[in-house]
Scaffold this motif. Structure first.
Motif, PDB file in Angstrom:
ATOM      1  N   SER A 181       0.815  -1.211   0.000  1.00  0.00           N
ATOM      2  CA  SER A 181       0.000   0.000   0.000  1.00  0.00           C
ATOM      3  C   SER A 181       0.851   1.265   0.000  1.00  0.00           C
ATOM      4  CB  SER A 181      -0.931   0.010   1.221  1.00  0.00           C
ATOM      5  OG  SER A 181      -0.172   0.091   2.428  1.00  0.00           O
ATOM      6  N   LEU A 182       2.163   1.102   0.123  1.00  0.00           N
ATOM      7  CA  LEU A 182       3.085   2.241   0.144  1.00  0.00           C
ATOM      8  C   LEU A 182       4.126   2.071  -0.974  1.00  0.00           C
ATOM      9  CD1 LEU A 182       3.673   2.471   4.001  1.00  0.00           C
ATOM     10  CD2 LEU A 182       2.152   3.893   2.623  1.00  0.00           C
ATOM     11  N   PRO A 183       3.697   2.130  -2.233  1.00  0.00           N
ATOM     12  CA  PRO A 183       4.623   1.870  -3.335  1.00  0.00           C
ATOM     13  C   PRO A 183       5.789   2.854  -3.390  1.00  0.00           C
ATOM     14  CG  PRO A 183       2.549   2.792  -4.143  1.00  0.00           C
ATOM     15  CD  PRO A 183       2.331   2.441  -2.719  1.00  0.00           C
ATOM     16  N   GLN A 184       5.548   4.126  -3.040  1.00  0.00           N
ATOM     17  CA  GLN A 184       6.633   5.104  -3.069  1.00  0.00           C
ATOM     18  C   GLN A 184       7.695   4.766  -2.034  1.00  0.00           C
ATOM     19  OE1 GLN A 184       5.432   9.215  -2.771  1.00  0.00           O
ATOM     20  NE2 GLN A 184       7.488   9.922  -2.232  1.00  0.00           N
ATOM     21  N   VAL A 185       7.252   4.337  -0.855  1.00  0.00           N
ATOM     22  CA  VAL A 185       8.194   3.957   0.198  1.00  0.00           C
ATOM     23  C   VAL A 185       9.029   2.758  -0.240  1.00  0.00           C
ATOM     24  CG1 VAL A 185       8.392   3.078   2.564  1.00  0.00           C
ATOM     25  CG2 VAL A 185       6.739   4.886   2.029  1.00  0.00           C
ATOM     26  N   LEU A 186       8.375   1.780  -0.868  1.00  0.00           N
ATOM     27  CA  LEU A 186       9.110   0.601  -1.332  1.00  0.00           C
ATOM     28  C   LEU A 186      10.103   0.967  -2.435  1.00  0.00           C
ATOM     29  CD1 LEU A 186       6.369  -2.198  -1.419  1.00  0.00           C
ATOM     30  CD2 LEU A 186       8.005  -1.642   0.387  1.00  0.00           C
ATOM     31  N   SER A 187       9.732   1.916  -3.292  1.00  0.00           N
ATOM     32  CA  SER A 187      10.646   2.334  -4.360  1.00  0.00           C
ATOM     33  C   SER A 187      11.901   2.976  -3.779  1.00  0.00           C
ATOM     34  CB  SER A 187       9.939   3.313  -5.308  1.00  0.00           C
ATOM     35  OG  SER A 187       8.858   2.683  -5.971  1.00  0.00           O
ATOM     36  N   ILE A 188      11.714   3.823  -2.771  1.00  0.00           N
ATOM     37  CA  ILE A 188      12.864   4.446  -2.122  1.00  0.00           C
ATOM     38  C   ILE A 188      13.712   3.394  -1.416  1.00  0.00           C
ATOM     39  CG2 ILE A 188      13.574   6.060  -0.307  1.00  0.00           C
ATOM     40  CD1 ILE A 188      11.083   7.705  -0.990  1.00  0.00           C
ATOM     41  N   ALA A 189      13.056   2.441  -0.754  1.00  0.00           N
ATOM     42  CA  ALA A 189      13.790   1.369  -0.077  1.00  0.00           C
ATOM     43  C   ALA A 189      14.647   0.587  -1.065  1.00  0.00           C
ATOM     44  CB  ALA A 189      12.810   0.436   0.636  1.00  0.00           C
ATOM     45  N   ASP A 190      14.095   0.340  -2.245  1.00  0.00           N
ATOM     46  CA  ASP A 190      14.846  -0.415  -3.253  1.00  0.00           C
ATOM     47  C   ASP A 190      16.064   0.373  -3.723  1.00  0.00           C
ATOM     48  OD1 ASP A 190      15.286  -2.624  -4.938  1.00  0.00           O
ATOM     49  OD2 ASP A 190      14.334  -1.593  -6.616  1.00  0.00           O
ATOM     50  N   VAL A 191      15.903   1.683  -3.893  1.00  0.00           N
ATOM     51  CA  VAL A 191      17.042   2.516  -4.300  1.00  0.00           C
ATOM     52  C   VAL A 191      18.137   2.478  -3.251  1.00  0.00           C
ATOM     53  CG1 VAL A 191      17.784   4.888  -4.761  1.00  0.00           C
ATOM     54  CG2 VAL A 191      15.651   4.038  -5.764  1.00  0.00           C
ATOM     55  N   VAL A 192      17.746   2.591  -1.987  1.00  0.00           N
ATOM     56  CA  VAL A 192      18.728   2.564  -0.897  1.00  0.00           C
ATOM     57  C   VAL A 192      19.447   1.211  -0.862  1.00  0.00           C
ATOM     58  CG1 VAL A 192      19.016   2.652   1.616  1.00  0.00           C
ATOM     59  CG2 VAL A 192      17.472   4.257   0.484  1.00  0.00           C
ATOM     60  N   LEU A 193      18.702   0.145  -1.038  1.00  0.00           N
ATOM     61  CA  LEU A 193      19.317  -1.187  -1.014  1.00  0.00           C
ATOM     62  C   LEU A 193      20.288  -1.380  -2.168  1.00  0.00           C
ATOM     63  CD1 LEU A 193      16.229  -3.382  -0.048  1.00  0.00           C
ATOM     64  CD2 LEU A 193      18.249  -2.977   1.358  1.00  0.00           C
ATOM     65  N   ARG A 194      19.938  -0.852  -3.336  1.00  0.00           N
ATOM     66  CA  ARG A 194      20.802  -1.023  -4.499  1.00  0.00           C
ATOM     67  C   ARG A 194      22.140  -0.305  -4.323  1.00  0.00           C
ATOM     68  NH1 ARG A 194      18.604  -3.382  -9.010  1.00  0.00           N
ATOM     69  NH2 ARG A 194      16.379  -3.876  -8.841  1.00  0.00           N
ATOM     70  N   GLU A 195      22.159   0.719  -3.479  1.00  0.00           N
ATOM     71  CA  GLU A 195      23.428   1.369  -3.157  1.00  0.00           C
ATOM     72  C   GLU A 195      24.366   0.414  -2.425  1.00  0.00           C
ATOM     73  OE1 GLU A 195      22.377   4.782  -0.913  1.00  0.00           O
ATOM     74  OE2 GLU A 195      21.603   5.912  -2.633  1.00  0.00           O
ATOM     75  N   HIS A 196      23.789  -0.605  -1.831  1.00  0.00           N
ATOM     76  CA  HIS A 196      24.562  -1.620  -1.108  1.00  0.00           C
ATOM     77  C   HIS A 196      24.562  -2.953  -1.855  1.00  0.00           C
ATOM     78  CE1 HIS A 196      24.834   1.036   2.398  1.00  0.00           C
ATOM     79  NE2 HIS A 196      23.561   1.313   2.179  1.00  0.00           N
ATOM     80  N   TYR A 197      24.249  -2.906  -3.155  1.00  0.00           N
ATOM     81  CA  TYR A 197      24.274  -4.090  -4.011  1.00  0.00           C
ATOM     82  C   TYR A 197      23.253  -5.142  -3.562  1.00  0.00           C
ATOM     83  CZ  TYR A 197      28.618  -1.809  -5.269  1.00  0.00           C
ATOM     84  OH  TYR A 197      29.554  -0.868  -5.658  1.00  0.00           O
ATOM     85  N   LEU A 198      22.097  -4.680  -3.146  1.00  0.00           N
ATOM     86  CA  LEU A 198      20.999  -5.555  -2.759  1.00  0.00           C
ATOM     87  C   LEU A 198      19.762  -5.183  -3.560  1.00  0.00           C
ATOM     88  CD1 LEU A 198      21.420  -5.459   1.126  1.00  0.00           C
ATOM     89  CD2 LEU A 198      22.008  -7.357  -0.379  1.00  0.00           C
ATOM     90  N   CYS A 199      18.794  -6.100  -3.621  1.00  0.00           N
ATOM     91  CA  CYS A 199      17.537  -5.861  -4.338  1.00  0.00           C
ATOM     92  C   CYS A 199      16.356  -6.159  -3.423  1.00  0.00           C
ATOM     93  CB  CYS A 199      17.424  -6.749  -5.575  1.00  0.00           C
ATOM     94  SG  CYS A 199      18.693  -6.496  -6.805  1.00  0.00           S
ATOM     95  N   LEU A 200      15.359  -5.301  -3.457  1.00  0.00           N
ATOM     96  CA  LEU A 200      14.113  -5.546  -2.747  1.00  0.00           C
ATOM     97  C   LEU A 200      13.180  -6.327  -3.661  1.00  0.00           C
ATOM     98  CD1 LEU A 200      12.421  -5.018  -0.182  1.00  0.00           C
ATOM     99  CD2 LEU A 200      11.510  -2.999  -1.343  1.00  0.00           C
ATOM    100  N   VAL A 201      12.683  -7.462  -3.185  1.00  0.00           N
ATOM    101  CA  VAL A 201      11.801  -8.322  -3.982  1.00  0.00           C
ATOM    102  C   VAL A 201      10.432  -8.365  -3.320  1.00  0.00           C
ATOM    103  CG1 VAL A 201      11.493 -10.602  -4.999  1.00  0.00           C
ATOM    104  CG2 VAL A 201      13.805  -9.718  -4.620  1.00  0.00           C
ATOM    105  N   ARG A 202       9.405  -8.038  -4.080  1.00  0.00           N
ATOM    106  CA  ARG A 202       8.035  -8.068  -3.554  1.00  0.00           C
ATOM    107  C   ARG A 202       7.477  -9.473  -3.737  1.00  0.00           C
ATOM    108  NH1 ARG A 202       5.907  -2.089  -5.631  1.00  0.00           N
ATOM    109  NH2 ARG A 202       7.840  -0.990  -5.103  1.00  0.00           N
ATOM    110  N   SER A 203       7.839 -10.332  -2.839  1.00  0.00           N
ATOM    111  CA  SER A 203       7.533 -11.761  -2.944  1.00  0.00           C
ATOM    112  C   SER A 203       6.181 -12.075  -2.328  1.00  0.00           C
ATOM    113  CB  SER A 203       8.622 -12.580  -2.227  1.00  0.00           C
ATOM    114  OG  SER A 203       9.902 -12.223  -2.656  1.00  0.00           O
ATOM    115  N   ALA A 204       5.757 -13.318  -2.517  1.00  0.00           N
ATOM    116  CA  ALA A 204       4.598 -13.824  -1.792  1.00  0.00           C
ATOM    117  C   ALA A 204       4.948 -13.897  -0.302  1.00  0.00           C
ATOM    118  CB  ALA A 204       4.214 -15.211  -2.309  1.00  0.00           C
ATOM    119  N   VAL A 205       3.955 -13.725   0.537  1.00  0.00           N
ATOM    120  CA  VAL A 205       4.059 -13.869   1.986  1.00  0.00           C
ATOM    121  C   VAL A 205       4.804 -12.708   2.637  1.00  0.00           C
ATOM    122  CG1 VAL A 205       4.676 -15.387   3.915  1.00  0.00           C
ATOM    123  CG2 VAL A 205       4.158 -16.369   1.675  1.00  0.00           C
ATOM    124  N   THR A 206       5.966 -12.364   2.112  1.00  0.00           N
ATOM    125  CA  THR A 206       6.817 -11.380   2.769  1.00  0.00           C
ATOM    126  C   THR A 206       7.672 -10.642   1.749  1.00  0.00           C
ATOM    127  OG1 THR A 206       8.593 -11.097   4.405  1.00  0.00           O
ATOM    128  CG2 THR A 206       8.608 -13.122   3.115  1.00  0.00           C
TER     129      THR A 206
END
Length: 367
Positions: free
Chosen positions: A75-100
């Protein structure tokens, strides 16, 4: 950050343990390790743990406020987008998976002595409060948010049909939960089957070889993943090499793994100079019986050493071996501080009557 990542997103990353993709009702997927098969009423179910790291999104209010778990992060797509950008700075990816939500990429182990974690929601004295490790914090619309890794065991239940795995949710889960728990209890047996003969304070490298010999142990069957090296690791820790080298001088050794990747087990065996067997299907006894035959030793002279209660300990106890439960290991040979699966198994086993307090076996107290 609580953990400093060292590798980036790589969809081609291979996973040496058996994996499958589970879908929820909305068609979202979650890649999982298959930890335990559970047959119930003619159907097959799987107890699964995510391959990637599960994370929870929290809103972090100003000082004095209680962190708020975001139950529906979608329900907070903008927040998740920012989180993904921050994670990518650390060579990580945010995945919107089932369950979690999950994070893809390699995390270094946190400092086991001074973890950057928190217990919330609830008061510090609330035993029901969950514990989390901080991954990243960031701002969105002048509000602070954080992604936290849950340190309590995280697993899901899926219905297995041919090549498909479907998440068990809602009323279906409520109906099946007691049946699955009953089947697990029957599979695990009683306290005698779940009870290790020795609960070790450290990893396999802390096992005293001389004391094992003094107890009459002449052979050791070793689990591989998490016992000798993390299952994603491609390098054997030097302390493991040294321990195996010393043990092989005075005892017969054999690797026994549930891993389906025979090449991986063959590689580990070659690196250590000892034979190995893959796809053992522990706690089933067939492959373990074959290993005992090749060792040409009676069961009471063989120790089964591993980090899993429901596979290593149960299999060894069912054949009368001396069973040793060790802590899971990191790539550096240290204790893995956040092994959610072992914590889950200890919780289940303790609830069924096993005493898993760390101590030396009675026979060793006088040595």
């Amino acid at each position: 950050m609580g953990n400093a990542p060292k590798a980036g997103c790589d969809d081609s990353l291979s996973h040496p343990a058996p994996t499958l993709s589970v879908k929820d009702a909305d068609g979202r997927e979650l890649l999982c390790f298959l930890e335990q098969l559970v047959p119930v009423a003619g159907e097959d179910f799987g107890l699964l743990s995510p391959v990637d790291t599960p994370v929870c999104l929290f809103h972090l209010p100003e000082e004095g406020g209680e962190p708020e778990l975001i139950d529906d992060p979608e329900s907070l797509p903008q927040v998740l987008s920012i989180a993904d950008v921050v994670l990518r700075e650390h060579y990580l990816c945010l995945v919107r998976s089932a369950v979690t939500l999950t994070v893809s990429g390699e995390l270094e182990q946190g400092d086991a002595e001074e973890p950057d974690d928190a217990s919330f929601p609830g008061d510090d004295d609330d035993e029901d409060g969950e514990t989390y490790e901080q991954l990243v914090t960031f701002m969105s619309d002048s509000k602070e948010y954080g992604l936290y890794i849950p340190l309590d065991p995280f697993f899901v239940l899926a219905r297995l049909e041919r090549d498909n795995a479907t998440l068990v949710e809602g009323d279906d889960f409520e109906r099946l939960q007691p049946l699955v728990e009953k089947e697990l209890e029957a599979l695990e047996g009683n306290r005698g089957v779940l009870q290790p003969d020795w609960v070790v304070r450290g990893t396999v490298v802390t096992l005293p070889i001389a004391r094992l010999r003094a107890m009459g142990i002449r052979g050791v069957v070793l689990d591989v993943d998490r016992t000798l090296l993390p299952r994603r690791c491609r390098l054997l820790p030097d302390p493991v090499r040294q321990w195996v080298r010393s043990a092989a001088v005075v005892m017969r050794l054999h690797l026994l793994s549930n891993n389906l990747d025979q090449d991986r087990i063959r590689w580990v065996g070659k690196e250590l100079g000892i034979p190995g067997t893959a796809f053992a299907r522990k706690p089933r006894r067939g492959k373990l019986r074959s290993v005992l035959a090749t060792m040409d030793l009676p069961p009471h002279q063989v120790a089964m050493v591993g980090d899993r209660i429901l596979t290593d300990v149960v299999a060894g106890n069912r054949l009368g071996l001396w069973t040793v439960l060790v802590r899971s290991i990191t790539c550096d040979g240290d204790i893995c501080p956040h092994d959610r699966l072992q914590r889950l198994e200890k919780m289940i086993s303790t609830g069924l009557g096993a005493d898993l307090r760390e101590s030396l076996p009675q026979q060793l107290h006088s040595l």
